[in-house]
Design a protein around this motif. Structure first.
Motif, PDB file in Angstrom:
ATOM      1  N   GLU A   1      -1.097  -0.620 -11.212  1.00  0.00           N
ATOM      2  CA  GLU A   1      -1.826  -1.359 -10.168  1.00  0.00           C
ATOM      3  C   GLU A   1      -1.923  -0.579  -8.863  1.00  0.00           C
ATOM      4  OE1 GLU A   1       0.551  -4.714  -9.012  1.00  0.00           O
ATOM      5  OE2 GLU A   1       2.240  -3.414  -8.536  1.00  0.00           O
ATOM      6  N   GLU A   2      -2.706  -1.172  -7.965  1.00  0.00           N
ATOM      7  CA  GLU A   2      -2.863  -0.638  -6.632  1.00  0.00           C
ATOM      8  C   GLU A   2      -2.394  -1.701  -5.664  1.00  0.00           C
ATOM      9  OE1 GLU A   2      -6.809   1.640  -6.706  1.00  0.00           O
ATOM     10  OE2 GLU A   2      -6.808   0.606  -4.794  1.00  0.00           O
ATOM     11  N   ARG A   3      -1.712  -1.326  -4.575  1.00  0.00           N
ATOM     12  CA  ARG A   3      -1.387  -2.353  -3.578  1.00  0.00           C
ATOM     13  C   ARG A   3      -1.654  -1.806  -2.181  1.00  0.00           C
ATOM     14  NH1 ARG A   3       4.411  -2.082  -1.848  1.00  0.00           N
ATOM     15  NH2 ARG A   3       5.167  -0.104  -2.658  1.00  0.00           N
ATOM     16  N   VAL A   4      -1.969  -2.733  -1.286  1.00  0.00           N
ATOM     17  CA  VAL A   4      -2.259  -2.355   0.094  1.00  0.00           C
ATOM     18  C   VAL A   4      -1.074  -2.782   0.938  1.00  0.00           C
ATOM     19  CG1 VAL A   4      -3.838  -2.670   2.032  1.00  0.00           C
ATOM     20  CG2 VAL A   4      -4.715  -2.690  -0.320  1.00  0.00           C
ATOM     21  N   VAL A   5      -0.458  -1.823   1.646  1.00  0.00           N
ATOM     22  CA  VAL A   5       0.729  -2.158   2.453  1.00  0.00           C
ATOM     23  C   VAL A   5       0.491  -1.906   3.928  1.00  0.00           C
ATOM     24  CG1 VAL A   5       2.828  -2.097   1.046  1.00  0.00           C
ATOM     25  CG2 VAL A   5       1.632   0.003   1.498  1.00  0.00           C
ATOM     26  N   SER A   6       1.136  -2.703   4.752  1.00  0.00           N
ATOM     27  CA  SER A   6       1.054  -2.497   6.198  1.00  0.00           C
ATOM     28  C   SER A   6       2.067  -1.422   6.578  1.00  0.00           C
ATOM     29  CB  SER A   6       1.375  -3.797   6.931  1.00  0.00           C
ATOM     30  OG  SER A   6       2.750  -4.082   6.776  1.00  0.00           O
ATOM     31  N   PRO A   7       1.844  -0.738   7.709  1.00  0.00           N
ATOM     32  CA  PRO A   7       2.817   0.265   8.152  1.00  0.00           C
ATOM     33  C   PRO A   7       4.216  -0.335   8.312  1.00  0.00           C
ATOM     34  CG  PRO A   7       0.805   0.464   9.422  1.00  0.00           C
ATOM     35  CD  PRO A   7       0.649  -0.760   8.579  1.00  0.00           C
ATOM     36  N   GLU A   8       4.257  -1.585   8.778  1.00  0.00           N
ATOM     37  CA  GLU A   8       5.571  -2.236   8.950  1.00  0.00           C
ATOM     38  C   GLU A   8       6.346  -2.352   7.638  1.00  0.00           C
ATOM     39  OE1 GLU A   8       5.943  -5.588  12.384  1.00  0.00           O
ATOM     40  OE2 GLU A   8       4.050  -5.377  11.312  1.00  0.00           O
ATOM     41  N   GLU A   9       5.605  -2.689   6.568  1.00  0.00           N
ATOM     42  CA  GLU A   9       6.264  -2.775   5.261  1.00  0.00           C
ATOM     43  C   GLU A   9       6.585  -1.379   4.728  1.00  0.00           C
ATOM     44  OE1 GLU A   9       4.008  -6.339   2.960  1.00  0.00           O
ATOM     45  OE2 GLU A   9       2.749  -4.756   3.754  1.00  0.00           O
ATOM     46  N   PHE A  10       5.766  -0.405   5.129  1.00  0.00           N
ATOM     47  CA  PHE A  10       5.896   0.933   4.545  1.00  0.00           C
ATOM     48  C   PHE A  10       7.039   1.749   5.158  1.00  0.00           C
ATOM     49  CE2 PHE A  10       4.921   5.408   3.959  1.00  0.00           C
ATOM     50  CZ  PHE A  10       4.584   5.450   2.621  1.00  0.00           C
TER      51      PHE A  10
ATOM     52  N   LEU B   1      10.443   2.356   6.560  1.00  0.00           N
ATOM     53  CA  LEU B   1      11.712   1.629   6.576  1.00  0.00           C
ATOM     54  C   LEU B   1      12.665   2.177   7.631  1.00  0.00           C
ATOM     55  CD1 LEU B   1      12.317   1.143   2.743  1.00  0.00           C
ATOM     56  CD2 LEU B   1      11.222  -0.412   4.374  1.00  0.00           C
ATOM     57  N   THR B   2      12.880   3.480   7.613  1.00  0.00           N
ATOM     58  CA  THR B   2      13.741   4.104   8.626  1.00  0.00           C
ATOM     59  C   THR B   2      13.446   5.605   8.626  1.00  0.00           C
ATOM     60  OG1 THR B   2      16.013   4.355   9.418  1.00  0.00           O
ATOM     61  CG2 THR B   2      15.726   4.337   7.031  1.00  0.00           C
ATOM     62  N   TYR B   3      14.263   6.406   9.318  1.00  0.00           N
ATOM     63  CA  TYR B   3      14.070   7.855   9.386  1.00  0.00           C
ATOM     64  C   TYR B   3      13.733   8.443   8.019  1.00  0.00           C
ATOM     65  CZ  TYR B   3      16.485   7.544  13.877  1.00  0.00           C
ATOM     66  OH  TYR B   3      16.845   7.211  15.158  1.00  0.00           O
ATOM     67  N   MET B   4      12.591   9.037   7.875  1.00  0.00           N
ATOM     68  CA  MET B   4      12.175   9.738   6.649  1.00  0.00           C
ATOM     69  C   MET B   4      12.291   8.888   5.387  1.00  0.00           C
ATOM     70  SD  MET B   4      11.966  12.345   8.560  1.00  0.00           S
ATOM     71  CE  MET B   4      11.959  14.040   8.185  1.00  0.00           C
ATOM     72  N   LEU B   5      12.246   7.582   5.528  1.00  0.00           N
ATOM     73  CA  LEU B   5      12.344   6.735   4.341  1.00  0.00           C
ATOM     74  C   LEU B   5      11.253   5.659   4.367  1.00  0.00           C
ATOM     75  CD1 LEU B   5      14.243   6.389   1.829  1.00  0.00           C
ATOM     76  CD2 LEU B   5      15.154   4.410   3.058  1.00  0.00           C
ATOM     77  N   SER B   6      10.537   5.560   3.243  1.00  0.00           N
ATOM     78  CA  SER B   6       9.491   4.548   3.143  1.00  0.00           C
ATOM     79  C   SER B   6       9.762   3.662   1.938  1.00  0.00           C
ATOM     80  CB  SER B   6       8.128   5.219   2.984  1.00  0.00           C
ATOM     81  OG  SER B   6       7.995   5.713   1.669  1.00  0.00           O
ATOM     82  N   SER B   7       8.947   2.617   1.796  1.00  0.00           N
ATOM     83  CA  SER B   7       9.122   1.690   0.673  1.00  0.00           C
ATOM     84  C   SER B   7       8.392   2.161  -0.583  1.00  0.00           C
ATOM     85  CB  SER B   7       8.645   0.295   1.077  1.00  0.00           C
ATOM     86  OG  SER B   7       7.288   0.347   1.448  1.00  0.00           O
ATOM     87  N   LEU B   8       7.864   3.387  -0.554  1.00  0.00           N
ATOM     88  CA  LEU B   8       7.169   3.939  -1.714  1.00  0.00           C
ATOM     89  C   LEU B   8       8.140   4.121  -2.894  1.00  0.00           C
ATOM     90  CD1 LEU B   8       4.179   5.149  -1.982  1.00  0.00           C
ATOM     91  CD2 LEU B   8       5.298   7.370  -1.850  1.00  0.00           C
TER      92      LEU B   8
END
Ligand SMILES: Cc1cc2nc3c(=O)[nH]c(=O)nc-3n(C[C@H](O)[C@H](O)[C@H](O)COP(=O)(O)OP(=O)(O)OC[C@H]3O[C@@H](n4cnc5c(N)ncnc54)[C@H](O)[C@@H]3O)c2cc1C
Ligand code: FES
Ligand code: FES
Lengths: 163, 291
Positions: free
Chosen positions: B143-152, B154-161
């Motif tokens: 699937e494909e999902r659209v995320v907001s920067p806030e959700e994406f 998380l902290t220093y050099m870390l994302s929700s990917l």
């Protein structure tokens, strides 16, 4: 596992077997003996390893040799003619004392070559911006600026004469 | 050889990439421009078993206008964004900001998706994306999902990917012709990562008061920070010197930056306040010119 790559290096087609983890800079220096490309930091900061890939300036220490399969690569060795005569940019560096130890010079020459291609008649600010990604620890940049102005001026003169 | 041994994969289509990601997941690293990944590998801070080089996926490289935003394919080089007439016309703020990313040689290789995925809190493009409330499109084999920067972020050099996902597209909201905007940054040397950066976008109503405001800073915490309280404070007001001073003074109480080699927490708070003020002043001047 090695990969076969075919690259146009300084106008010559070369086919090589390379390990994927071989950096482009090490490929040029160690496999092809093109030691004009210098290595200062090997993490993208100093600019000494700058070359042209498909006409665009890049850090060769931040690319893998496998990535230039099918590309045109130009190093500082491409600047001199077959007879060893200095190019106008190299001559301008010599005329203006734009190098001292010379370690950074190949990177500057390739950065400026790529830059003048896109912006043949730059002002001082643009030149400073263009060379901001290359570190020199000897000359202090002023003479490099002068050298760039000398070539862009002489190119302009040549165009006027042609017209 | 500097990087440790790895297997090299070179997908040509998105589907091929999604399959490789779902198969190799945790053991693989995507390589886009390589301008952050290769230094990390050269220093052996990262030793992935598989490198998935996405540079041959042509479908991931584009800049197009799409309704209320500019859609930018993840593999688009930062230089192309800098030189894009669409970006110049519809979001000049992004063009102004992206020139601060490293040097021309870095931007020639570095990609728009890479700078988002890398999630450096003082990187310019994440700060623009957050402040403008843009979106990130991520995809995996299903699937494909659209995320907001806030959700994406998380902290220093870390994302929700997730390890099986890839960033496909970045959506940058269009600025109205009448909006005033500004990007301000302080770094030790030209091309270095910012110690602090600030963004302001404002629209004025017919009485010269602020009708809408977007204000954000980067480098003052683990992720880009939207200053909602300051936005709310300026809306409905005329940006006089007093209002500007009051608005920017609050910033020191809102932010909680860490001290590091490049600047103390106190210095960063001060910088944030000064840079937001400069950004608001420039945005105001431009909004007046535009109107
Ligand atoms: C000397 C120097 C100065 C720099 N200065 C700045 C600066 O001032 N500001 C700034 O913002 N940046 C700066 N950078 C970093 C530069 O902007 C990088 O281009 C960027 O951070 C990473 O983009 P890339 O395309 O090179 O990604 P890569 O290095 O290829 O990848 C970085 C990370 O993102 C992941 N990734 C990449 N693309 C995707 C994708 N589509 N989907 C999922 N994951 C992905 C990779 O797996 C990796 O973990 C600098 C770099 C150098 C070397
Ligand atoms: S050796 Fe490549 S930038 Fe320093
Ligand atoms: S001439 Fe010595 S570093 Fe530049």
């Amino acid at each position: 596992m090695t990969e076969t790559i075919s690259v146009l290096v300084n106008g010559k087609k070369i086919t090589s077997e390379v390990e994927p983890r071989l950096l482009l800079s090490d490929y040029l220096r160690e496999k092809l003996d093109l030691t004009g490309t210098h290595l200062g930091c090997e993490h993208g900061v100093c600019g000494a390893c700058t070359i042209l890939v498909n006409g665009r300036t890049v850090r060769s220490c931040l690319m893998l040799a496998v990535q230039v399969d099918g590309c045109e690569v130009d190093t500082v060795e491409s600047l001199t003619e077959g007879d060893g005569m200095l190019s106008p940019l190299q001559q301008a560096f010599a005329d203006n004392h734009a190098l001292q130890c010379g370690f950074c010079t190949p990177g500057f020459l390739m950065t400026i070559t790529g830059f003048l291609e896109n912006n043949p008649d730059p002002n001082d600010e643009e030149i400073k911006q263009a060379i901001s990604g290359n570190l020199c620890r000897c000359t202090g940049y002023t003479n490099i600026l002068k050298a760039v102005k000398q070539v862009s001026k002489s190119r302009k003169l040549k165009e006027v004469v042609k017209e | 050889m500097k990087p440790a041994h790895f297997e090299y994969l070179k997908p040509i289509t998105p589907d091929e990439l999604y399959n490789q990601l779902s198969f190799y997941g945790e053991d693989a690293k995507i390589m886009a421009g390589g301008q952050s990944l290769v230094p990390i590998m050269n220093m052996r801070l990262s030793t992935p078993k598989y490198i998935i080089d996405i540079n041959h996926i042509e479908d991931f490289s584009y800049i197009k206008l799409d309704g209320d935003h500019i859609a930018i394919g993840a593999l688009t080089r930062q230089t192309e964004v800098e030189n894009s007439s669409i970006v110049e016309k519809y979001c000049p703020l992004l063009q102004e900001a992206i020139r601060y990313v490293g040097h021309a040689q870095i931007r020639n290789m570095g990609t728009i998706g890479g700078t988002i995925a890398h999630a450096d809190p003082s990187a310019e493009v994440p700060c623009v994306l957050s402040t403008l409330r843009g979106e990130i499109v991520v995809a995996n084999v299903e699937e494909e999902r659209v995320v907001s920067p806030e959700e994406f972020f998380l902290t220093y050099m870390l994302s929700s990917l997730e390890p099986t996902e890839v960033i496909k597209e970045i959506r940058i909201p269009i600025l109205s012709k009448d909006s005033g905007y500004a990007f301000e940054e302080i770094a030790r040397r030209d091309g270095d990562f910012a110690i602090l950066e600030a963004i302001a976008v404002i629209d004025l109503n017919e009485n010269g008061q602020v009708a809408a405001a977007k204000i954000g800073v980067g480098g003052a915490g683990p992720t880009p920070e939207i200053l909602e309280d300051v936005e709310d404070f300026v809306v409905g007001k005329e940006l006089t010197d007093n209002v500007l001073d009051d608005a920017c003074e609050q910033i020191k109480d809102i932010l909680e930056p860490d001290s590091d080699l490049h600047g103390s927490a106190e210095y960063r708070k001060d910088l944030a306040s000064v840079l937001v003020k400069r950004a608001l002043e420039t945005a105001l001047t431009r909004a007046k010119e535009g109107a």
